[in-house]
Scaffold this motif. Structure first.
Motif, short mmCIF file in Angstrom:
data_model
loop_
_atom_site.label_atom_id
_atom_site.label_comp_id
_atom_site.label_asym_id
_atom_site.label_seq_id
_atom_site.Cartn_x
_atom_site.Cartn_y
_atom_site.Cartn_z
N MET A 94 0.84 -1.20 0.00
CA MET A 94 0.00 0.00 0.00
C MET A 94 0.88 1.25 0.00
N ASN A 97 1.93 2.50 -3.19
CA ASN A 97 0.82 2.94 -4.05
C ASN A 97 0.31 1.87 -5.01
N ASP A 99 -2.43 -0.74 -6.21
CA ASP A 99 -3.87 -0.76 -6.00
C ASP A 99 -4.34 -2.14 -5.54
N VAL A 100 -5.62 -2.24 -5.23
CA VAL A 100 -6.21 -3.46 -4.68
C VAL A 100 -5.99 -4.65 -5.62
N LYS A 101 -6.18 -4.42 -6.92
CA LYS A 101 -6.02 -5.50 -7.88
C LYS A 101 -4.58 -6.02 -7.91
N GLU A 102 -3.63 -5.12 -7.90
CA GLU A 102 -2.22 -5.52 -7.91
C GLU A 102 -1.84 -6.27 -6.63
N ARG A 115 -9.77 -6.28 -0.05
CA ARG A 115 -10.50 -5.19 0.61
C ARG A 115 -10.81 -5.55 2.07
N LYS A 118 -7.72 -5.27 4.13
CA LYS A 118 -7.44 -3.85 4.40
C LYS A 118 -8.31 -3.36 5.56
N HIS A 133 -4.27 4.66 3.95
CA HIS A 133 -3.15 4.98 3.04
C HIS A 133 -2.48 6.29 3.48
#
Length: 140
Positions: A94, A97, A99-102, A115, A118, A133
């Motif tokens: 995170m 930077n 993202d959720v998909k990565e 998710r 997180k 974040h």
């Protein structure tokens, strides 16, 4: 330092792509009827699954990450001692930077599971999920 973080991001994305490819190969092979009858092919599939769970690359990644961002992990552990190594790994991605998909691809889990992870981590840290974040960026 920005250059080093870009290198880390590239490495993380490489691992993400590699894991996705391995998952696709495993899935395709598992659908073939002749695979279930072959002990040798099943052993290869088992070996491929092992590559998805390897910690060696994570150890190399974390060593490099700590060189680039020396205060982040130390501060994170000091302020939030309840975090597990996987929580810290998640937060490192995170911090970079991703993202959720990565992140979900790197961890070999669904975006929804990412998710939820997180949310669980933010609750453990007592930080609103929407501010997580921003909060981790202040830890350097």
């Amino acid at each position: 330092m920005a250059e080093k973080n870009r290198e880390l991001s590239a490495k993380a994305l490489y691992l993400s792509g590699r894991n996705k490819l391995i998952e696709e190969v495993i899935s395709a092979l598992s659908k073939l009827p002749e695979v279930s009858n072959s002990k040798e092919i099943n052993q290869y599939i088992k070996n491929l699954k092992g590559y998805l769970k390897t910690d060696t690359e994570w150890e190399e990644f974390i060593a490099h990450f700590e060189q680039v961002n020396p205060a982040f992990i130390r501060t994170l552990k000091q302020r939030h001692p309840k975090l597990t190594s996987n929580d810290i790994r998640f937060l490192c991605y995170m911090f970079m930077n991703l993202d959720v998909k990565e992140i979900s691809t790197i961890f070999s889990i669904t975006a929804e599971a990412t998710r939820k992870r997180k949310q669980r981590i933010s609750k453990k840290m007592e930080v609103e999920v929407e501010n997580l974040h921003s909060y981790i960026l202040t830890l350097t």
